[in-house]
Design a protein around this motif. Structure first.
Motif, PDB file in Angstrom:
ATOM      1  N   GLN A 152       1.057  -1.275   0.143  1.00  0.00           N
ATOM      2  CA  GLN A 152       0.135   0.145   0.023  1.00  0.00           C
ATOM      3  C   GLN A 152       0.714   1.276   0.040  1.00  0.00           C
ATOM      4  N   ASP A 153       1.794   1.339   0.669  1.00  0.00           N
ATOM      5  CA  ASP A 153       2.735   2.408   0.823  1.00  0.00           C
ATOM      6  C   ASP A 153       3.602   2.642  -0.561  1.00  0.00           C
ATOM      7  N   ASN A 154       3.750   1.657  -1.173  1.00  0.00           N
ATOM      8  CA  ASN A 154       4.126   1.553  -2.873  1.00  0.00           C
ATOM      9  C   ASN A 154       3.319   2.429  -3.554  1.00  0.00           C
ATOM     10  N   ILE A 155       2.214   1.932  -3.464  1.00  0.00           N
ATOM     11  CA  ILE A 155       0.977   2.477  -4.223  1.00  0.00           C
ATOM     12  C   ILE A 155       0.963   3.894  -4.150  1.00  0.00           C
ATOM     13  N   ASP A 156       0.791   4.323  -2.754  1.00  0.00           N
ATOM     14  CA  ASP A 156       0.588   6.001  -2.282  1.00  0.00           C
ATOM     15  C   ASP A 156       1.727   6.583  -2.894  1.00  0.00           C
ATOM     16  N   MET A 157       2.887   6.112  -2.846  1.00  0.00           N
ATOM     17  CA  MET A 157       4.324   6.902  -3.181  1.00  0.00           C
ATOM     18  C   MET A 157       4.461   6.874  -4.857  1.00  0.00           C
ATOM     19  N   ALA A 158       3.946   5.823  -5.326  1.00  0.00           N
ATOM     20  CA  ALA A 158       4.193   5.809  -6.894  1.00  0.00           C
ATOM     21  C   ALA A 158       3.223   6.884  -7.446  1.00  0.00           C
ATOM     22  N   VAL A 159       2.031   6.806  -6.865  1.00  0.00           N
ATOM     23  CA  VAL A 159       0.835   7.792  -7.489  1.00  0.00           C
ATOM     24  C   VAL A 159       1.508   9.230  -7.095  1.00  0.00           C
ATOM     25  N   SER A 160       1.985   9.415  -5.995  1.00  0.00           N
ATOM     26  CA  SER A 160       2.408  10.767  -5.722  1.00  0.00           C
ATOM     27  C   SER A 160       3.397  11.552  -6.271  1.00  0.00           C
ATOM     28  N   TYR A 161       4.498  10.399  -6.548  1.00  0.00           N
ATOM     29  CA  TYR A 161       5.748  10.891  -6.853  1.00  0.00           C
ATOM     30  C   TYR A 161       6.380  10.179  -8.326  1.00  0.00           C
ATOM     31  N   GLY A 162       5.751   9.137  -8.574  1.00  0.00           N
ATOM     32  CA  GLY A 162       6.006   8.548  -9.773  1.00  0.00           C
ATOM     33  C   GLY A 162       7.002   7.471  -9.826  1.00  0.00           C
ATOM     34  N   ALA A 163       7.773   7.377  -8.816  1.00  0.00           N
ATOM     35  CA  ALA A 163       8.717   6.274  -8.841  1.00  0.00           C
ATOM     36  C   ALA A 163       8.967   5.800  -7.370  1.00  0.00           C
ATOM     37  N   CYS A 164       9.163   4.856  -6.925  1.00  0.00           N
ATOM     38  CA  CYS A 164       9.718   4.414  -5.357  1.00  0.00           C
ATOM     39  C   CYS A 164      10.297   3.001  -5.325  1.00  0.00           C
ATOM     40  N   ASP A 165      11.173   2.895  -4.350  1.00  0.00           N
ATOM     41  CA  ASP A 165      11.855   1.607  -4.155  1.00  0.00           C
ATOM     42  C   ASP A 165      11.668   1.351  -2.711  1.00  0.00           C
ATOM     43  N   THR A 166      11.394   0.109  -2.326  1.00  0.00           N
ATOM     44  CA  THR A 166      11.363  -0.531  -1.001  1.00  0.00           C
ATOM     45  C   THR A 166      12.863  -0.767  -0.454  1.00  0.00           C
ATOM     46  N   ALA A 167      13.266  -0.162   0.644  1.00  0.00           N
ATOM     47  CA  ALA A 167      14.376  -0.534   1.055  1.00  0.00           C
ATOM     48  C   ALA A 167      14.364  -0.472   2.632  1.00  0.00           C
ATOM     49  N   ALA A 168      15.363  -1.053   3.335  1.00  0.00           N
ATOM     50  CA  ALA A 168      15.470  -1.273   4.658  1.00  0.00           C
ATOM     51  C   ALA A 168      16.802  -0.802   5.163  1.00  0.00           C
ATOM     52  N   PRO A 169      16.832  -0.043   6.093  1.00  0.00           N
ATOM     53  CA  PRO A 169      18.268   0.592   6.461  1.00  0.00           C
ATOM     54  C   PRO A 169      19.345  -0.461   6.751  1.00  0.00           C
ATOM     55  N   ALA A 170      20.514  -0.393   6.309  1.00  0.00           N
ATOM     56  CA  ALA A 170      21.507  -1.439   6.390  1.00  0.00           C
ATOM     57  C   ALA A 170      21.818  -1.696   8.017  1.00  0.00           C
ATOM     58  N   ILE A 171      21.799  -2.750   8.511  1.00  0.00           N
ATOM     59  CA  ILE A 171      22.411  -3.376   9.608  1.00  0.00           C
ATOM     60  C   ILE A 171      23.740  -3.494   9.996  1.00  0.00           C
ATOM     61  N   ASP A 172      24.453  -3.946   9.241  1.00  0.00           N
ATOM     62  CA  ASP A 172      25.746  -4.374   9.088  1.00  0.00           C
ATOM     63  C   ASP A 172      26.610  -3.344   8.490  1.00  0.00           C
ATOM     64  N   THR A 173      27.844  -3.177   8.940  1.00  0.00           N
ATOM     65  CA  THR A 173      28.664  -2.365   8.221  1.00  0.00           C
ATOM     66  C   THR A 173      28.996  -2.862   6.891  1.00  0.00           C
ATOM     67  N   ILE A 174      28.938  -1.789   5.791  1.00  0.00           N
ATOM     68  CA  ILE A 174      29.413  -2.322   4.561  1.00  0.00           C
ATOM     69  C   ILE A 174      30.850  -1.965   4.221  1.00  0.00           C
ATOM     70  N   VAL A 175      31.465  -3.189   3.869  1.00  0.00           N
ATOM     71  CA  VAL A 175      32.912  -2.913   3.393  1.00  0.00           C
ATOM     72  C   VAL A 175      33.063  -2.894   1.750  1.00  0.00           C
ATOM     73  N   GLU A 176      33.757  -1.903   1.269  1.00  0.00           N
ATOM     74  CA  GLU A 176      33.867  -1.923  -0.168  1.00  0.00           C
ATOM     75  C   GLU A 176      35.547  -2.420  -0.472  1.00  0.00           C
ATOM     76  N   SER A 177      35.543  -3.248  -1.585  1.00  0.00           N
ATOM     77  CA  SER A 177      36.848  -3.541  -1.828  1.00  0.00           C
ATOM     78  C   SER A 177      36.961  -3.328  -3.409  1.00  0.00           C
ATOM     79  N   ASN A 178      37.956  -2.864  -3.979  1.00  0.00           N
ATOM     80  CA  ASN A 178      38.012  -2.655  -5.596  1.00  0.00           C
ATOM     81  C   ASN A 178      38.549  -3.948  -6.061  1.00  0.00           C
TER      82      ASN A 178
END
Length: 241
Positions: free
Chosen positions: A123-149
């Motif tokens: 339902q939140d996706n529908i409401d957000m897409a109707v209002s703003y045109g595009a949305c993505d469901t996402a949850a805050p990262a719990i773990d520390t993210i490590v980047e390695s090239n």
């Protein structure tokens, strides 16, 4: 109109199980995809639900609807494409063929193998897409993210407060999604991992919908075991080995 789009076109097997795509494997007493579909059916804001399935499995999907007594009045099955976004485009083409083009049509795209999506998220996706045109469901990262090239040495450790774990649904004004997709290059299409990237490539904003840690994607055997325990209400014992 609001359209659900369940993406189930894959036949890959990172699960390590041969013979049947993972979306058709049983979770508890019914297939994963039926669990997912039932969540969308519960949302009375959705007018119709489209399921994009690999061409070799469309008849099987139709038989599942009969087996689990799913009312087909709101549901359509279309052939999937070579990748996720092509499956979504096939669904959009099927919608427009039957219901025509409209600037107001909204499409709520979702992984078939995320059966624990909640009605609130949809339902939140529908409401957000109707209002703003595009949305993505996402949850805050719990773990520390490590980047390695190079995969050997840490290159950077981004600020976790700014990082989110992407999930689905991803929802859009349907006509705009299609127009943006048709106006990116083939090389850009080749690097797409999801539909939101189409908007980002064209500098179009994508708004966030709060996800849930329980909204897992069943990709590996370990995911499948966790999902089975969730369905059965079992306690998941930690593995310290």
């Amino acid at each position: 109109m609001i359209f659900g789009a369940i993406v189930a076109g894959g036949i890959g097997s990172r699960m390590g199980v041969s013979g049947i795509p993972k979306q058709f494997m049983n979770l508890g007493d019914k297939p994963i995809i039926i669990h997912t579909l039932e969540k969308f059916i519960l949302c009375d804001k959705i007018n119709y639900i489209y399921i994009g399935v690999h061409k070799d499995w469309t008849v099987y999907m139709d038989d599942l609807l009969d087996k689990y007594k799913i009312d087909k009045e709101r549901i359509f099955i279309v052939k999937g494409g070579d990748d996720r976004n092509k499956t979504i485009m096939n669904i959009i083409n099927g919608i427009e063929k039957k219901f025509g083009e409209s600037d107001s049509h909204v499409i709520v795209t979702h992984d078939a193998v995320r059966p624990f999506v909640t009605l609130r998220i949809i339902q939140d996706n529908i409401d957000m897409a109707v209002s703003y045109g595009a949305c993505d469901t996402a949850a805050p990262a719990i773990d520390t993210i490590v980047e390695s090239n190079d995969g050997k040495i840490i290159s950077s450790i981004p600020d976790r407060r700014k990082l989110y774990q992407g999930q689905t649904p991803q929802s859009f004004k349907m006509k705009k999604l299609k127009n943006l997709y048709e106006n990116i290059s083939e090389s850009e299409k080749s690097i797409l991992t999801d539909a939101c990237k189409i908007f980002l490539l064209k500098n179009e904003p994508v708004y966030l919908v709060k996800g849930e840690n329980s909204n897992i994607k069943i990709t590996t055997i370990e995911d499948y075991k966790i999902a089975q325990a969730m369905v059965k209400g079992e306690k998941i014992e930690p593995n310290f080995n």
